[in-house]
Design a protein around this motif. Structure first.
Motif, PDB file in Angstrom:
ATOM      1  N   ASP A  94       0.810  -1.210  -0.143  1.00 41.00           N
ATOM      2  CA  ASP A  94      -0.030  -0.020  -0.184  1.00 41.00           C
ATOM      3  C   ASP A  94       0.878   1.316  -0.013  1.00 41.00           C
ATOM      4  O   ASP A  94       0.236   2.233  -0.511  1.00 41.00           O
ATOM      5  N   GLN A  95       2.117   1.168   0.435  1.00 43.76           N
ATOM      6  CA  GLN A  95       3.051   2.319   0.570  1.00 43.76           C
ATOM      7  C   GLN A  95       4.315   1.839  -0.076  1.00 43.76           C
ATOM      8  O   GLN A  95       5.331   2.017   0.860  1.00 43.76           O
ATOM      9  N   PRO A  96       4.781   1.331  -1.180  1.00 43.75           N
ATOM     10  CA  PRO A  96       6.072   0.885  -1.592  1.00 43.75           C
ATOM     11  C   PRO A  96       6.888   2.088  -1.460  1.00 43.75           C
ATOM     12  O   PRO A  96       6.593   3.200  -1.856  1.00 43.75           O
ATOM     13  N   TRP A  97       8.256   1.945  -1.365  1.00 44.47           N
ATOM     14  CA  TRP A  97       9.251   2.854  -1.349  1.00 44.47           C
ATOM     15  C   TRP A  97      10.070   2.413  -2.785  1.00 44.47           C
ATOM     16  O   TRP A  97      10.411   1.498  -3.084  1.00 44.47           O
ATOM     17  N   THR A  98       9.900   3.339  -3.415  1.00 40.75           N
ATOM     18  CA  THR A  98      10.768   3.405  -4.821  1.00 40.75           C
ATOM     19  C   THR A  98      12.272   3.970  -4.515  1.00 40.75           C
ATOM     20  O   THR A  98      12.503   5.128  -3.960  1.00 40.75           O
ATOM     21  N   LEU A  99      13.108   3.199  -4.985  1.00 41.36           N
ATOM     22  CA  LEU A  99      14.700   3.453  -4.596  1.00 41.36           C
ATOM     23  C   LEU A  99      15.309   3.576  -5.939  1.00 41.36           C
ATOM     24  O   LEU A  99      15.245   2.637  -6.772  1.00 41.36           O
ATOM     25  N   GLU A 100      16.227   4.459  -6.275  1.00 40.96           N
ATOM     26  CA  GLU A 100      17.074   4.606  -7.725  1.00 40.96           C
ATOM     27  C   GLU A 100      18.612   4.706  -7.279  1.00 40.96           C
ATOM     28  O   GLU A 100      18.604   5.519  -6.185  1.00 40.96           O
ATOM     29  N   VAL A 101      19.486   4.147  -7.928  1.00 40.22           N
ATOM     30  CA  VAL A 101      20.761   4.456  -7.940  1.00 40.22           C
ATOM     31  C   VAL A 101      21.233   4.528  -9.321  1.00 40.22           C
ATOM     32  O   VAL A 101      21.103   3.850 -10.261  1.00 40.22           O
ATOM     33  N   HIS A 102      22.080   5.729  -9.273  1.00 39.73           N
ATOM     34  CA  HIS A 102      22.566   5.891 -10.956  1.00 39.73           C
ATOM     35  C   HIS A 102      24.163   6.010 -10.678  1.00 39.73           C
ATOM     36  O   HIS A 102      24.806   6.730  -9.511  1.00 39.73           O
ATOM     37  N   LEU A 103      24.813   5.275 -11.510  1.00 38.25           N
ATOM     38  CA  LEU A 103      26.310   5.289 -11.568  1.00 38.25           C
ATOM     39  C   LEU A 103      26.708   6.183 -12.586  1.00 38.25           C
ATOM     40  O   LEU A 103      26.149   5.985 -13.897  1.00 38.25           O
ATOM     41  N   ALA A 104      27.800   7.078 -12.449  1.00 39.88           N
ATOM     42  CA  ALA A 104      28.251   7.972 -13.559  1.00 39.88           C
ATOM     43  C   ALA A 104      29.961   7.751 -13.716  1.00 39.88           C
ATOM     44  O   ALA A 104      30.200   8.028 -12.466  1.00 39.88           O
ATOM     45  N   GLU A 105      30.354   7.514 -14.535  1.00 42.01           N
ATOM     46  CA  GLU A 105      32.018   7.288 -14.783  1.00 42.01           C
ATOM     47  C   GLU A 105      32.487   8.701 -14.865  1.00 42.01           C
ATOM     48  O   GLU A 105      31.826   9.613 -15.701  1.00 42.01           O
ATOM     49  N   ASN A 106      33.530   9.046 -14.005  1.00 47.73           N
ATOM     50  CA  ASN A 106      34.081  10.344 -14.230  1.00 47.73           C
ATOM     51  C   ASN A 106      35.365  10.228 -14.101  1.00 47.73           C
ATOM     52  O   ASN A 106      36.092  10.335 -13.017  1.00 47.73           O
ATOM     53  N   GLY A 107      36.114   9.959 -15.275  1.00 41.94           N
ATOM     54  CA  GLY A 107      37.332   9.491 -15.284  1.00 41.94           C
ATOM     55  C   GLY A 107      37.741   8.458 -14.740  1.00 41.94           C
ATOM     56  O   GLY A 107      37.099   7.296 -14.843  1.00 41.94           O
ATOM     57  N   PRO A 108      38.689   8.458 -13.759  1.00 43.92           N
ATOM     58  CA  PRO A 108      38.741   6.980 -12.710  1.00 43.92           C
ATOM     59  C   PRO A 108      38.092   6.822 -11.686  1.00 43.92           C
ATOM     60  O   PRO A 108      38.177   5.954 -10.854  1.00 43.92           O
ATOM     61  N   THR A 109      37.094   7.724 -11.526  1.00 45.11           N
ATOM     62  CA  THR A 109      36.188   7.654 -10.486  1.00 45.11           C
ATOM     63  C   THR A 109      34.596   7.433 -10.833  1.00 45.11           C
ATOM     64  O   THR A 109      34.385   7.502 -11.981  1.00 45.11           O
ATOM     65  N   THR A 110      33.920   7.030  -9.893  1.00 49.70           N
ATOM     66  CA  THR A 110      32.547   6.784 -10.146  1.00 49.70           C
ATOM     67  C   THR A 110      31.519   7.749  -9.169  1.00 49.70           C
ATOM     68  O   THR A 110      32.082   7.799  -7.912  1.00 49.70           O
TER      69      THR A 110
ATOM     70  N   PHE B  72      22.085   8.399  -5.411  1.00 47.36           N
ATOM     71  CA  PHE B  72      20.792   7.487  -4.454  1.00 47.36           C
ATOM     72  C   PHE B  72      19.685   8.699  -4.722  1.00 47.36           C
ATOM     73  O   PHE B  72      19.542   9.848  -4.266  1.00 47.36           O
ATOM     74  N   ILE B  73      18.454   8.032  -5.118  1.00 43.85           N
ATOM     75  CA  ILE B  73      17.179   8.992  -4.995  1.00 43.85           C
ATOM     76  C   ILE B  73      16.079   8.194  -4.450  1.00 43.85           C
ATOM     77  O   ILE B  73      15.917   6.966  -4.778  1.00 43.85           O
ATOM     78  N   GLN B  74      15.380   8.675  -3.369  1.00 43.28           N
ATOM     79  CA  GLN B  74      13.976   8.042  -3.110  1.00 43.28           C
ATOM     80  C   GLN B  74      13.098   9.308  -3.227  1.00 43.28           C
ATOM     81  O   GLN B  74      13.042  10.045  -2.453  1.00 43.28           O
ATOM     82  N   PRO B  75      11.985   8.960  -3.953  1.00 42.01           N
ATOM     83  CA  PRO B  75      11.063   9.682  -4.236  1.00 42.01           C
ATOM     84  C   PRO B  75      10.191   9.767  -2.898  1.00 42.01           C
ATOM     85  O   PRO B  75      10.043   8.631  -2.298  1.00 42.01           O
ATOM     86  N   MET B  76       9.503  10.853  -2.549  1.00 43.33           N
ATOM     87  CA  MET B  76       8.825  11.114  -1.207  1.00 43.33           C
ATOM     88  C   MET B  76       7.479  12.024  -1.514  1.00 43.33           C
ATOM     89  O   MET B  76       7.947  13.137  -1.989  1.00 43.33           O
ATOM     90  N   ALA B  77       6.402  11.531  -0.821  1.00 46.64           N
ATOM     91  CA  ALA B  77       5.352  12.561  -0.802  1.00 46.64           C
ATOM     92  C   ALA B  77       5.544  13.444   0.461  1.00 46.64           C
ATOM     93  O   ALA B  77       6.227  13.176   1.347  1.00 46.64           O
ATOM     94  N   ARG B  78       5.106  14.717   0.296  1.00 48.80           N
ATOM     95  CA  ARG B  78       5.304  15.645   1.341  1.00 48.80           C
ATOM     96  C   ARG B  78       4.837  15.295   2.833  1.00 48.80           C
ATOM     97  O   ARG B  78       5.620  15.311   3.565  1.00 48.80           O
ATOM     98  N   ASP B  79       3.808  14.468   2.675  1.00 52.36           N
ATOM     99  CA  ASP B  79       3.592  13.715   4.169  1.00 52.36           C
ATOM    100  C   ASP B  79       4.174  12.686   4.482  1.00 52.36           C
ATOM    101  O   ASP B  79       4.675  12.631   5.886  1.00 52.36           O
ATOM    102  N   PHE B  80       4.967  12.018   3.512  1.00 51.86           N
ATOM    103  CA  PHE B  80       6.215  11.174   3.978  1.00 51.86           C
ATOM    104  C   PHE B  80       7.345  11.820   4.630  1.00 51.86           C
ATOM    105  O   PHE B  80       7.946  11.566   5.387  1.00 51.86           O
ATOM    106  N   VAL B  81       7.824  12.880   3.931  1.00 55.53           N
ATOM    107  CA  VAL B  81       8.907  13.828   4.074  1.00 55.53           C
ATOM    108  C   VAL B  81       8.505  14.317   5.705  1.00 55.53           C
ATOM    109  O   VAL B  81       9.418  14.064   6.491  1.00 55.53           O
ATOM    110  N   LEU B  82       7.387  14.861   6.057  1.00 57.96           N
ATOM    111  CA  LEU B  82       7.031  15.351   7.199  1.00 57.96           C
ATOM    112  C   LEU B  82       7.063  14.451   8.296  1.00 57.96           C
ATOM    113  O   LEU B  82       7.428  14.744   9.377  1.00 57.96           O
TER     114      LEU B  82
END
Length: 173
Positions: free
Chosen positions: A92-108, A112-122
């Protein structure tokens, strides 16, 4: 150990936000990807999973949470070694979680992103924010081939509760 709140809230609409955390690694994205997505490697910092990812669903047992219950994790998107997006938690209230990786030369760079409704934030950000700081730092340790179990939850909570509560209150404005 002294920790600080590195995450921030990004508004996406009037009532929707994203909790965003960044981490940097001195390795290529493929190395971080393996620690994120391989069950054994993931178990070093967050939890092991079982099942067939190609089915779109696996079951995860978190390493630092109470209880032995497996939780269902739906794989919404998986593009190695760039993006993994999952949904977990109660139906009834699943969490969506995202991870994005980007190469930046020799580093990564990991985002991390978690979308949230205002009431969840509060109501939940002061609890959830410190938890993700904890897990993201455990991931840093695992990628560096250090013992993530040396990262203590007590260093993150309640120390980061107030900074995340301040962020939540700012979202009320």
């Amino acid at each position: 150990m002294s920790v600080s709140a590195t995450g921030f809230l990004r508004p996406t609409t009037d009532d929707q936000f994203e909790l965003v955390l960044h981490r940097h690694y001195d390795v290529k994205p493929e190395t971080v990807w393996t620690v994120l997505t391989d069950s054994v490697e993931c178990g070093r910092w967050m939890g092991t999973w079982e099942g067939d990812p190609s089915s779109g669903i696996v079951h995860m047992k978190m390493v630092a949470e109470e209880g032995d219950a497996l939780q269902e994790v739906k794989i919404l998107e998986c593009r190695a070694p760039e993006v993994v997006k999952v949904q977990q938690g109660p139906a009834d209230q699943p969490w969506t979680l995202e991870v994005h990786l980007a190469e930046n030369g020799p580093t990564t760079e990991l985002t991390f992103i978690q979308p949230m409704a205002r009431d969840f934030v509060l109501s939940m950000l002061s609890e959830v924010g410190p938890g993700w700081e904890y897990y993201m730092d455990r991931l840093v340790a695992a990628v560096a081939e250090e013992d993530a179990n040396e990262i203590a939850w007590d260093d993150y909570y309640p120390a980061l509760k107030e900074p995340y509560a301040v962020m939540a209150r700012a979202a009320e404005l």
